[in-house]
Design a protein around this motif. Structure first.
Motif, PDB file in Angstrom:
ATOM      1  N   VAL A   1       0.764  -1.125  -0.087  1.00  0.00           N
ATOM      2  CA  VAL A   1      -0.003  -0.085  -0.019  1.00  0.00           C
ATOM      3  C   VAL A   1       1.072   1.221   0.006  1.00  0.00           C
ATOM      4  O   VAL A   1       1.906   1.048   0.442  1.00  0.00           O
TER       5      VAL A   1
ATOM      6  N   MET B   1      -0.710  -5.009   5.949  1.00  0.00           N
ATOM      7  CA  MET B   1      -0.746  -4.623   4.218  1.00  0.00           C
ATOM      8  C   MET B   1       0.409  -4.552   3.911  1.00  0.00           C
ATOM      9  O   MET B   1       0.953  -3.371   3.725  1.00  0.00           O
TER      10      MET B   1
ATOM     11  N   HIS C   1      -2.882 -10.461   3.351  1.00  0.00           N
ATOM     12  CA  HIS C   1      -3.881 -10.143   2.220  1.00  0.00           C
ATOM     13  C   HIS C   1      -3.501 -11.310   1.396  1.00  0.00           C
ATOM     14  O   HIS C   1      -2.313 -11.703   1.156  1.00  0.00           O
TER      15      HIS C   1
ATOM     16  N   GLU D   1      -3.579 -11.099  -1.811  1.00  0.00           N
ATOM     17  CA  GLU D   1      -2.901 -10.695  -2.819  1.00  0.00           C
ATOM     18  C   GLU D   1      -1.405 -10.413  -2.650  1.00  0.00           C
ATOM     19  O   GLU D   1      -0.711  -9.874  -3.472  1.00  0.00           O
TER      20      GLU D   1
ATOM     21  N   ASN E   1      -8.948  -7.566  -1.011  1.00  0.00           N
ATOM     22  CA  ASN E   1      -9.196  -6.352  -1.504  1.00  0.00           C
ATOM     23  C   ASN E   1     -10.432  -6.103  -2.138  1.00  0.00           C
ATOM     24  O   ASN E   1     -11.238  -7.081  -2.609  1.00  0.00           O
TER      25      ASN E   1
ATOM     26  N   SER F   1     -10.712  -7.785  -5.378  1.00  0.00           N
ATOM     27  CA  SER F   1     -10.481  -9.235  -5.412  1.00  0.00           C
ATOM     28  C   SER F   1     -11.847 -10.008  -5.283  1.00  0.00           C
ATOM     29  O   SER F   1     -12.884  -9.689  -4.453  1.00  0.00           O
TER      30      SER F   1
ATOM     31  N   MET G   1     -12.247  -6.149   2.593  1.00  0.00           N
ATOM     32  CA  MET G   1     -11.808  -4.523   2.714  1.00  0.00           C
ATOM     33  C   MET G   1     -13.088  -3.970   2.085  1.00  0.00           C
ATOM     34  O   MET G   1     -13.461  -4.130   0.934  1.00  0.00           O
TER      35      MET G   1
ATOM     36  N   GLU H   1      -9.954   0.588  -0.601  1.00  0.00           N
ATOM     37  CA  GLU H   1      -8.820   0.269  -1.038  1.00  0.00           C
ATOM     38  C   GLU H   1      -7.927   0.375   0.145  1.00  0.00           C
ATOM     39  O   GLU H   1      -8.034   1.651   0.830  1.00  0.00           O
ATOM     40  N   PRO H   2      -7.054  -0.568   0.347  1.00  0.00           N
ATOM     41  CA  PRO H   2      -6.350  -0.508   1.676  1.00  0.00           C
ATOM     42  C   PRO H   2      -5.226   0.748   1.516  1.00  0.00           C
ATOM     43  O   PRO H   2      -4.534   1.117   0.477  1.00  0.00           O
TER      44      PRO H   2
ATOM     45  N   THR I   1     -19.487  -4.173  -0.835  1.00  0.00           N
ATOM     46  CA  THR I   1     -19.099  -4.971  -0.048  1.00  0.00           C
ATOM     47  C   THR I   1     -20.274  -6.031   0.326  1.00  0.00           C
ATOM     48  O   THR I   1     -19.782  -7.032   0.803  1.00  0.00           O
TER      49      THR I   1
END
Ligand code: DX5
Ligand code: ZN
Length: 220
Positions: A46, A72, A94, A96, A120, A123, A141, A144-145, A156
């Protein structure tokens, strides 16, 4: 739906004035929030940098509350020992940020703390369904982190419903946490969708009455 435990509220201290951290932790304790949410950022996963294991350890010690580390960071596996050693009771990384989430979860299993993954907004929640047997918590999330104070992504809610259905179908009592832009305007919809932990930062510190705010998020 499998009977879910009461709603938990976790307070993110990312946006607090760290020169007043002692006061902040007292405010969180008095609010009867369930835990503290530690937003760990490396400036790579991030575009922001927050704090590492040693400050996390200070917060764990000073807060007297369970603390969850939300990593993150890239290659999170390299930081597990630092945050387990800091005394967190839960660690979320995460999906990701690592090629090998199962291997990362296996490493965490040995630590004995609660473990989970964060996802995220862009995702697909289906990407974590294969991991459900290996996690205690999935953190969805809703921003966006990287920063507090952002607007909640309404999409969400559908992700919460999809994930709760998948966990119920599999007979897994999954904790579904939501993180980012959570406030009085979306908490009830999140609870109804199947979330059982709400993470709040900005809205908590802006609340005129933090204990009442926590109760409102819990729906009591
Ligand atoms: C964002 C963090 C969140 C955020 C929550 O990257 O993971 O925990 O700080 O803060 P608010 O509630 O202000 O969105
Ligand atoms: Zn977070």
């Amino acid at each position: 739906m499998i009977e879910q435990p009461r709603i938990r509220v976790s307070i993110s201290v990312l946006g607090t004035d760290f020169a007043e951290l002692g006061h902040t932790l007292e405010l969180v304790r008095l609010s009867k929030a369930d835990s503290i949410h530690l937003d760990v950022m490396d400036g790579r996963f991030v575009p922001n940098i927050s704090f590492g294991g040693s400050i996390a350890s200070d917060i764990v010690r000073a807060s007297g509350l369970p603390c969850c580390a939300h990593l993150m960071i890239e290659q999170p596996e390299g930081a597990f020992d630092a945050f387990v050693g800091a005394g967190v009771t839960e660690l979320l990384f995460h999906v990701e940020a690592t090629r090998y989430p199962f291997r990362a979860l296996e490493l965490l299993k040995r630590s004995g703390i609660r473990r989970g993954v964060a996802v995220n907004p862009a995702s697909q929640v289906e990407s974590v369904v294969p991991l459900l047997d290996s996690v205690d918590t999935v953190l969805l999330m809703s921003v966006e982190p990287g920063f507090g104070g952002q607007s909640f992504f309404p999409g969400t809610l559908a992700k919460v419903r999809t994930l709760r259905s998948a966990a119920d179908r599999a007979g897994i009592p999954l904790r579904i946490a939501v993180d980012g832009g959570v406030d009085a305007s979306n908490a009830a919809a999140l609870r109804d969708a199947g979330a059982d932990e709400l993470v709040a930062g900005t809205a908590f510190f802006q609340a005129a009455d933090p204990p009442a705010f926590v109760q409102l998020l819990k729906g009591v």
